[in-house]
Design a protein around this motif. Structure first.
Motif, PDB file in Angstrom:
ATOM      1  N   ILE A  51       0.833  -1.210   0.000  1.00  0.00           N
ATOM      2  CA  ILE A  51       0.000   0.000   0.000  1.00  0.00           C
ATOM      3  C   ILE A  51       0.864   1.255   0.000  1.00  0.00           C
ATOM      4  CG2 ILE A  51      -1.929  -1.153   1.130  1.00  0.00           C
ATOM      5  CD1 ILE A  51      -1.102   0.092   3.741  1.00  0.00           C
ATOM      6  N   ASP A  52       0.338   2.294  -0.622  1.00  0.00           N
ATOM      7  CA  ASP A  52       1.002   3.584  -0.633  1.00  0.00           C
ATOM      8  C   ASP A  52       0.034   4.639  -0.098  1.00  0.00           C
ATOM      9  OD1 ASP A  52      -0.736   4.457  -2.808  1.00  0.00           O
ATOM     10  OD2 ASP A  52       0.537   3.244  -4.122  1.00  0.00           O
ATOM     11  N   SER A  53       0.466   5.875  -0.100  1.00  0.00           N
ATOM     12  CA  SER A  53      -0.338   6.946   0.512  1.00  0.00           C
ATOM     13  C   SER A  53      -1.373   7.539  -0.421  1.00  0.00           C
ATOM     14  CB  SER A  53       0.588   8.066   1.005  1.00  0.00           C
ATOM     15  OG  SER A  53       1.375   8.572  -0.075  1.00  0.00           O
ATOM     16  N   ALA A  54      -1.289   7.217  -1.712  1.00  0.00           N
ATOM     17  CA  ALA A  54      -2.157   7.892  -2.678  1.00  0.00           C
ATOM     18  C   ALA A  54      -3.300   7.039  -3.203  1.00  0.00           C
ATOM     19  CB  ALA A  54      -1.316   8.391  -3.855  1.00  0.00           C
ATOM     20  N   SER A  55      -3.293   5.748  -2.954  1.00  0.00           N
ATOM     21  CA  SER A  55      -4.270   4.859  -3.579  1.00  0.00           C
ATOM     22  C   SER A  55      -5.079   4.084  -2.546  1.00  0.00           C
ATOM     23  CB  SER A  55      -3.558   3.864  -4.505  1.00  0.00           C
ATOM     24  OG  SER A  55      -2.694   4.528  -5.408  1.00  0.00           O
ATOM     25  N   ALA A  56      -6.264   3.662  -2.994  1.00  0.00           N
ATOM     26  CA  ALA A  56      -7.098   2.782  -2.172  1.00  0.00           C
ATOM     27  C   ALA A  56      -6.902   1.352  -2.652  1.00  0.00           C
ATOM     28  CB  ALA A  56      -8.560   3.185  -2.296  1.00  0.00           C
TER      29      ALA A  56
END
Length: 408
Positions: free
Chosen positions: A64-69
Motif C-alpha cells: 500500500i502507498d499513501s495515494a491509492s485505495a
C-alpha cells in the motif's frame, strides 16, 4: 521497514516419541516403514495463526502507498449456479451479483477463509482510508480503486485463484475495467509452487500476447513468504525425499490422487487454521470404510497436536519407552559409528533428522555430547534391548576407502 523473523513449528523426534496419538497413527505402517513415517512428520512445517497474521500484515504494508485505495478479498472456492438450464455446459460462476454486490458468503464455517476474513476485517478497521473490506462495484467506482489484493493462505495448483479471478471477470463492468488496464491484482499467499503462477495466468480471461497493450501477466503480481519449485523435493523433504515419495505412493488405502496431495504438489506447509489438501494424503485423508485413520482428520489440526507443537523442547516429558530408532542408534554408536552422515546412511534417514535423533539421545542421557559414546544409562538400555535390535547389516561390497578417492 524491518521484516519480522517468522518461526515455524516442527515435530522433533522427542515430541513424536512422546505422543500416544502419533504412535497409534504409526501403527498403521509396517515395521520397516515407521522410521520413514517419522521422518516425514519431522519435515512438516507448521504455521501458527499469529505467524500467519504477522506475515500478512507485513506483506500488505509493503504494497500500500499513501495515494491509492486498495480492495481486499479472501480467495475461496465458489459454487456453480445449480439453476442453470444448459446441462451440457459448465455454468458460469459469478463473484458479483446483478446489483454489483459480492455474492453472499455462506453462514457455515469455510475453514481457512474464516481466519482470512477476520484478518481483513482487522486490517481495514486499522486503515479505514486505505483498505476496503470486500467492497461492492459501486464502492469500487466511487473510490476509484485500481488495486486489488486477493488473499489465500497457500496456493497449490492455482486453480482456486484462477477460478476466483474469472468469477470476478464474469461481471461486464469489472471485465471492462480489466480490459482497459485499470486493474492491478496482487495475489498474496504464504506459500506457493512457482509453477502455479503460469497456471493462473494461463487460465484467467484475457490475452498475454506480446503485442497487447495490457498483457494480463503485467496486471498480476504474486507475493509469498515461501516459493518453491514443485519437482525440487529435496529442499522441502531432505535428501531422502525419494523414499518419502515411495512411502506415500505405497499406501494403497489412500486414493491415488491424494497420495502426494492434490495436484501431486507434495507440499509440507500446514497451518494451524487449515490443513491444505496438497500435503501427503496419509496425513489427512479419512477412508469412508475407516481403513485408514488420519493424523489430521477433516483437514484440521487436532487440539492435542497444537499443544504438542507449542511445548518448549526443555519441557517435553522424557519418555521411558525407547523407540526402535534410538535402539538402532545406540547399536551404531556402540560399534563406533559416530559421524552424523554415517548414522543417517545406516538408519535410512537424512542427516538433518539423524542430527536431531542424536541430540535427542544426548538430551535423554543415553549418549555423551562430546565424544558421542554411550553413557552408563545408554549401556544399560543397550544390553537390555540388544536382543530386540534388528538393524540391517551394512553392505560393505560397495565401500570405497577415502584414501582411494582423488580430490575433485
Amino acid at each position: 521497514m524491518t521484516k519480522k523473523t517468522l518461526f515455524l513449528q516442527s515435530l522433533s523426534p522427542e515430541k513424536i516419541d512422546n505422543s500416544a496419538e502419533i504412535e497409534e497413527w504409526l501403527s498403521q505402517f509396517s515395521e520397516d516403514q515407521r522410521h520413514l513415517a517419522k521422518l516425514l512428520l519431522s519435515r512438516l512445517q507448521f504455521v501458527s495463526r499469529d505467524v500467519y497474521a504477522t506475515w500478512l500484515e507485513q506483506a500488505i504494508s509493503e504494497i500500500i502507498d499513501s495515494a491509492s485505495a486498495f480492495a481486499l478479498y479472501s480467495v475461496r472456492k465458489l459454487k456453480q449456479d445449480k439453476n442453470n438450464d444448459k446441462a451440457e455446459e459448465s455454468p458460469p460462476v459469478y463473484w458479483w451479483g446483478q446489483d454489483g454486490e459480492p455474492i453472499i458468503r455462506p453462514g457455515k464455517s469455510l475453514g481457512s477463509e474464516d481466519l482470512v476474513y477476520s484478518l481483513i476485517s482487522n486490517l481495514t478497521r486499522a486503515n479505514e482510508n486505505k483498505l476496503l473490506d470486500h467492497p461492492s462495484l459501486l464502492k469500487l467506482k466511487k473510490n476509484r480503486v485500481r488495486n486489488y489484493i486477493l488473499i489465500d493462505d497457500a496456493i497449490g495448483s492455482g486453480d482456486r485463484v484462477s477460478d476466483f479471478i474469472n468469477a470476478m471477470l464474469n461481471h461486464p463492468t469489472f471485465l471492462s475495467w480489466w480490459s482497459l488496464g485499470w486493474i492491478k491484482i496482487y495475489v498474496i499467499s504464504f506459500a506457493r509452487p512457482q509453477e502455479s503462477e503460469k497456471n493462473i495466468i494461463t487460465k484467467i480471461r484475457g490475452s498475454d500476447h506480446g503485442k497487447r497493450k495490457f498483457r494480463k501477466s503485467s496486471k498480476i503480481e504474486f507475493i509469498s513468504n515461501t516459493v518453491y519449485q514443485q519437482t525440487l523435493y529435496q529442499k522441502r523433504w531432505g535428501e531422502n525425499y525419494y523414499q518419502l515419495i515411495e512411502l506415500c505412493k505405497n499406501q494403497t488405502k489412500i486414493p491415488a490422487w491424494a497420495r502426494l496431495g492434490y495436484g501431486k504438489i507434495f507440499s509440507n506447509i500446514i497451518f494451524y487454521h487449515s490443513v491444505p489438501n496438497n500435503i501427503p494424503g496419509l496425513i489427512w485423508f479419512v477412508d469412508k470404510k475407516k481403513k485408514w485413520k488420519a493424523l489430521m482428520p477433516g483437514r484440521a489440526i487436532p487440539s492435542w497436536l497444537m499443544d504438542l507443537l507449542e511445548i518448549p523442547k526443555d519441557q517435553v516429558k522424557k519418555n521411558t519407552k525407547i523407540s526402535n530408532e534410538i535402539l538402532d542408534l545406540l547399536l551404531l554408536i556402540k560399534k563406533g559409528v559416530r559421524n552424523v552422515d554415517s548414522i543417517a546412511q545406516r538408519l535410512g534417514v537424512d542427516s538433518r533428522y539423524a542430527k536431531k535423533l542424536l541430540q535427542h539421545a544426548i538430551d535423554t542421557n543415553l549418549v555423551t555430547s562430546g565424544s558421542r559414546r554411550l553413557t552408563p544409562r545408554g549401556l544399560d538400555i543397550f544390553h537390555q534391548s540388544s536382543k530386540n535390535i534388528s538393524l540391517q547389516l551394512w553392505d560393505y561390497s560397495m565401500y570405497i576407502p577415502s584414501s582411494w578417492c582423488v580430490e575433485q
